[in-house]
Design a protein around this motif. Structure first.
Motif, PDB file in Angstrom:
ATOM      1  N   GLU A   1       0.825  -1.212   0.000  1.00 48.43           N
ATOM      2  CA  GLU A   1       0.000   0.000   0.000  1.00 48.43           C
ATOM      3  C   GLU A   1       0.860   1.262   0.000  1.00 48.43           C
ATOM      4  O   GLU A   1       0.608   2.210  -0.767  1.00 48.43           O
ATOM      5  CB  GLU A   1      -0.915  -0.014   1.216  1.00 48.43           C
ATOM      6  N   GLU A   2       1.887   1.283   0.833  1.00 50.63           N
ATOM      7  CA  GLU A   2       2.745   2.467   0.914  1.00 50.63           C
ATOM      8  C   GLU A   2       3.603   2.617  -0.339  1.00 50.63           C
ATOM      9  O   GLU A   2       3.906   3.740  -0.770  1.00 50.63           O
ATOM     10  CB  GLU A   2       3.633   2.392   2.158  1.00 50.63           C
ATOM     11  N   SER A   3       4.002   1.505  -0.952  1.00 58.34           N
ATOM     12  CA  SER A   3       4.752   1.565  -2.205  1.00 58.34           C
ATOM     13  C   SER A   3       3.898   2.173  -3.303  1.00 58.34           C
ATOM     14  O   SER A   3       4.370   2.983  -4.114  1.00 58.34           O
ATOM     15  CB  SER A   3       5.221   0.162  -2.618  1.00 58.34           C
ATOM     16  N   GLN A   4       2.623   1.793  -3.345  1.00 60.61           N
ATOM     17  CA  GLN A   4       1.710   2.345  -4.344  1.00 60.61           C
ATOM     18  C   GLN A   4       1.503   3.842  -4.115  1.00 60.61           C
ATOM     19  O   GLN A   4       1.453   4.627  -5.070  1.00 60.61           O
ATOM     20  CB  GLN A   4       0.371   1.604  -4.293  1.00 60.61           C
ATOM     21  N   ARG A   5       1.384   4.235  -2.847  1.00 60.87           N
ATOM     22  CA  ARG A   5       1.210   5.661  -2.542  1.00 60.87           C
ATOM     23  C   ARG A   5       2.440   6.459  -2.958  1.00 60.87           C
ATOM     24  O   ARG A   5       2.329   7.531  -3.554  1.00 60.87           O
ATOM     25  CB  ARG A   5       0.960   5.843  -1.038  1.00 60.87           C
ATOM     26  N   LEU A   6       3.636   5.921  -2.666  1.00 56.03           N
ATOM     27  CA  LEU A   6       4.863   6.607  -3.051  1.00 56.03           C
ATOM     28  C   LEU A   6       4.982   6.692  -4.566  1.00 56.03           C
ATOM     29  O   LEU A   6       5.460   7.708  -5.107  1.00 56.03           O
ATOM     30  CB  LEU A   6       6.066   5.878  -2.465  1.00 56.03           C
ATOM     31  N   ASP A   7       4.527   5.672  -5.265  1.00 50.61           N
ATOM     32  CA  ASP A   7       4.568   5.695  -6.727  1.00 50.61           C
ATOM     33  C   ASP A   7       3.654   6.791  -7.268  1.00 50.61           C
ATOM     34  O   ASP A   7       3.996   7.466  -8.247  1.00 50.61           O
ATOM     35  CB  ASP A   7       4.161   4.336  -7.285  1.00 50.61           C
ATOM     36  N   ARG A   8       2.503   6.986  -6.642  1.00 53.03           N
ATOM     37  CA  ARG A   8       1.601   8.066  -7.069  1.00 53.03           C
ATOM     38  C   ARG A   8       2.240   9.426  -6.837  1.00 53.03           C
ATOM     39  O   ARG A   8       2.116  10.336  -7.667  1.00 53.03           O
ATOM     40  CB  ARG A   8       0.263   7.967  -6.320  1.00 53.03           C
ATOM     41  N   VAL A   9       2.919   9.579  -5.698  1.00 52.10           N
ATOM     42  CA  VAL A   9       3.602  10.847  -5.407  1.00 52.10           C
ATOM     43  C   VAL A   9       4.690  11.113  -6.441  1.00 52.10           C
ATOM     44  O   VAL A   9       4.839  12.233  -6.946  1.00 52.10           O
ATOM     45  CB  VAL A   9       4.216  10.813  -3.988  1.00 52.10           C
ATOM     46  N   LEU A  10       5.456  10.063  -6.788  1.00 46.58           N
ATOM     47  CA  LEU A  10       6.511  10.219  -7.791  1.00 46.58           C
ATOM     48  C   LEU A  10       5.939  10.602  -9.140  1.00 46.58           C
ATOM     49  O   LEU A  10       6.503  11.438  -9.856  1.00 46.58           O
ATOM     50  CB  LEU A  10       7.317   8.925  -7.910  1.00 46.58           C
ATOM     51  N   SER A  11       4.812  10.004  -9.518  1.00 46.89           N
ATOM     52  CA  SER A  11       4.188  10.335 -10.798  1.00 46.89           C
ATOM     53  C   SER A  11       3.773  11.804 -10.822  1.00 46.89           C
ATOM     54  O   SER A  11       4.005  12.512 -11.812  1.00 46.89           O
ATOM     55  CB  SER A  11       2.965   9.436 -11.039  1.00 46.89           C
ATOM     56  N   SER A  12       3.168  12.264  -9.722  1.00 47.27           N
ATOM     57  CA  SER A  12       2.768  13.670  -9.645  1.00 47.27           C
ATOM     58  C   SER A  12       3.983  14.584  -9.663  1.00 47.27           C
ATOM     59  O   SER A  12       3.980  15.646 -10.295  1.00 47.27           O
ATOM     60  CB  SER A  12       1.954  13.914  -8.364  1.00 47.27           C
ATOM     61  N   PHE A  13       5.044  14.162  -8.976  1.00 47.16           N
ATOM     62  CA  PHE A  13       6.264  14.967  -8.933  1.00 47.16           C
ATOM     63  C   PHE A  13       6.895  15.089 -10.319  1.00 47.16           C
ATOM     64  O   PHE A  13       7.356  16.162 -10.713  1.00 47.16           O
ATOM     65  CB  PHE A  13       7.259  14.345  -7.960  1.00 47.16           C
ATOM     66  N   LEU A  14       6.900  13.981 -11.078  1.00 42.62           N
ATOM     67  CA  LEU A  14       7.450  14.018 -12.432  1.00 42.62           C
ATOM     68  C   LEU A  14       6.647  14.971 -13.312  1.00 42.62           C
ATOM     69  O   LEU A  14       7.213  15.703 -14.124  1.00 42.62           O
ATOM     70  CB  LEU A  14       7.467  12.611 -13.044  1.00 42.62           C
ATOM     71  N   ASP A  15       5.324  14.953 -13.138  1.00 44.85           N
ATOM     72  CA  ASP A  15       4.482  15.884 -13.902  1.00 44.85           C
ATOM     73  C   ASP A  15       4.846  17.322 -13.575  1.00 44.85           C
ATOM     74  O   ASP A  15       4.870  18.189 -14.451  1.00 44.85           O
ATOM     75  CB  ASP A  15       2.996  15.646 -13.579  1.00 44.85           C
ATOM     76  N   TYR A  16       5.132  17.585 -12.289  1.00 43.10           N
ATOM     77  CA  TYR A  16       5.453  18.946 -11.870  1.00 43.10           C
ATOM     78  C   TYR A  16       6.855  19.368 -12.304  1.00 43.10           C
ATOM     79  O   TYR A  16       7.080  20.504 -12.728  1.00 43.10           O
ATOM     80  CB  TYR A  16       5.338  19.062 -10.349  1.00 43.10           C
ATOM     81  N   ALA A  17       7.818  18.437 -12.218  1.00 43.84           N
ATOM     82  CA  ALA A  17       9.228  18.797 -12.405  1.00 43.84           C
ATOM     83  C   ALA A  17       9.653  18.858 -13.859  1.00 43.84           C
ATOM     84  O   ALA A  17      10.541  19.631 -14.215  1.00 43.84           O
ATOM     85  CB  ALA A  17      10.120  17.800 -11.665  1.00 43.84           C
ATOM     86  N   ARG A  18       9.031  18.064 -14.712  1.00 40.31           N
ATOM     87  CA  ARG A  18       9.516  18.008 -16.088  1.00 40.31           C
ATOM     88  C   ARG A  18       9.219  19.308 -16.835  1.00 40.31           C
ATOM     89  O   ARG A  18       8.195  19.958 -16.587  1.00 40.31           O
ATOM     90  CB  ARG A  18       8.901  16.824 -16.836  1.00 40.31           C
ATOM     91  N   PRO A  19      10.101  19.708 -17.746  1.00 36.13           N
ATOM     92  CA  PRO A  19       9.833  20.900 -18.560  1.00 36.13           C
ATOM     93  C   PRO A  19       8.614  20.671 -19.448  1.00 36.13           C
ATOM     94  O   PRO A  19       8.441  19.585 -19.998  1.00 36.13           O
ATOM     95  CB  PRO A  19      11.103  21.059 -19.401  1.00 36.13           C
ATOM     96  N   PHE A  20       7.769  21.669 -19.545  1.00 37.06           N
ATOM     97  CA  PHE A  20       6.568  21.557 -20.361  1.00 37.06           C
ATOM     98  C   PHE A  20       6.782  22.216 -21.716  1.00 37.06           C
ATOM     99  O   PHE A  20       7.345  23.310 -21.810  1.00 37.06           O
ATOM    100  CB  PHE A  20       5.380  22.227 -19.667  1.00 37.06           C
ATOM    101  N   ASP A  21       6.335  21.543 -22.747  1.00 36.47           N
ATOM    102  CA  ASP A  21       6.320  22.133 -24.077  1.00 36.47           C
ATOM    103  C   ASP A  21       4.882  22.504 -24.401  1.00 36.47           C
ATOM    104  O   ASP A  21       4.137  21.728 -25.015  1.00 36.47           O
ATOM    105  CB  ASP A  21       6.863  21.137 -25.118  1.00 36.47           C
TER     106      ASP A  21
END
Length: 256
Positions: free
Chosen positions: A87-107
């Motif tokens: 459960e906690e691994s899945q939650r951390l994976d969701r946080v990472l996905s959101s973080f990647l969306d925020y951190a990556r440069p947008f075109d």
């Protein structure tokens, strides 16, 4: 027009007026270029930080997948703690996905578009999730044209609408109002709810990455939304009192 000197004003001739007018024009253009250059430099810095952060997130995600896989095997064997690890691994994976969306440069691909249609499309997209909530839309019949990436702006609006829904959970008489209006130079979209409001002690953190007042929230939705609006040379702000919260997107009107 006159210059003050000593005992009185000295009237300016036509030539002096032209020189001052030209000087004012040059100063204005110089300030505009300086602001544009500053925005470009800021975007370049954000892009570099985003690339580093995205690489780090990927490095975390790889061992995380291995941990999750091992925990699932342990869960099959009856380990009482394995489900917690999964459960906690899945939650951390969701946080990472959101973080990647925020951190990556947008075109983003801005082009002249009607904001009316984007607002209407966003409202229609979330209607199934807003059962039991009164929805009011105030959209002018005349076209409101801005430079925008329609998909990205819809993403921002959907996030604001879903946040409004969450703020109204369990509230009687729940209502969301979506307005589109214009000022002489800008288009303004407002998403208003009649929830409990945002307390003053957290209001200064509301756009900070990883800050959330929702249980299980990643705290990246508003940070990402503000980033996307900024890339459109706009602003995302809010005002809140008990019983009324308004998130406001302001974008420059398109002039051909």
């Amino acid at each position: 027009l006159a210059l003050a000197a000593g005992g009185g004003d000295i009237p300016l001739g036509q030539a002096e007026r032209k020189v001052l007018a030209r000087l004012a024009l040059v100063m204005g253009e110089s300030m505009e270029r300086s602001e544009h250059f500053g925005r470009m430099r800021n975007r370049e810095r954000l892009a570099v930080v985003g690339q580093v952060a995205a690489g780090l997130a990927h490095e975390i995600r790889n061992p995380l997948a291995a941990i999750k896989g091992a925990a699932e095997l342990m869960e099959e064997e009856g380990s009482e703690f394995a489900s917690i690890v999964v459960e906690e691994s899945q939650r951390l994976d969701r946080v990472l996905s959101s973080f990647l969306d925020y951190a990556r440069p947008f075109d983003i691909v801005p082009q002249p578009g009607k904001l009316n249609g984007v607002v209407d499309s966003a409202v229609r997209a979330v209607m199934p999730a807003l059962r039991g909530i009164e929805i009011q839309t105030v959209i002018p019949p005349e076209s409101v044209t801005v430079m925008l990436d329609a998909d990205r702006m819809k993403q921002v609006l959907v996030n604001l609408l879903m946040n409004a829904r969450d703020a109204l959970s369990g509230r009687d008489g729940a209502r969301i109002i979506v307005r589109l209006r214009t000022t002489p130079h800008d288009a303004v979209v407002e998403v208003e709810d009649n929830g409990s409001g945002i307390s003053e002690d957290v209001s200064h953190k509301i756009f900070m990455p990883f800050f959330s007042t929702k249980e299980g929230g990643t705290g990246l939705g508003l940070a990402l939304s503000q980033k996307l609006v900024s890339l459109h040379d706009g602003t995302l702000t809010f005002q809140s009192v008990p019983g009324r919260t308004i998130f406001r997107i302001t974008l420059p009107l398109y002039t051909s």
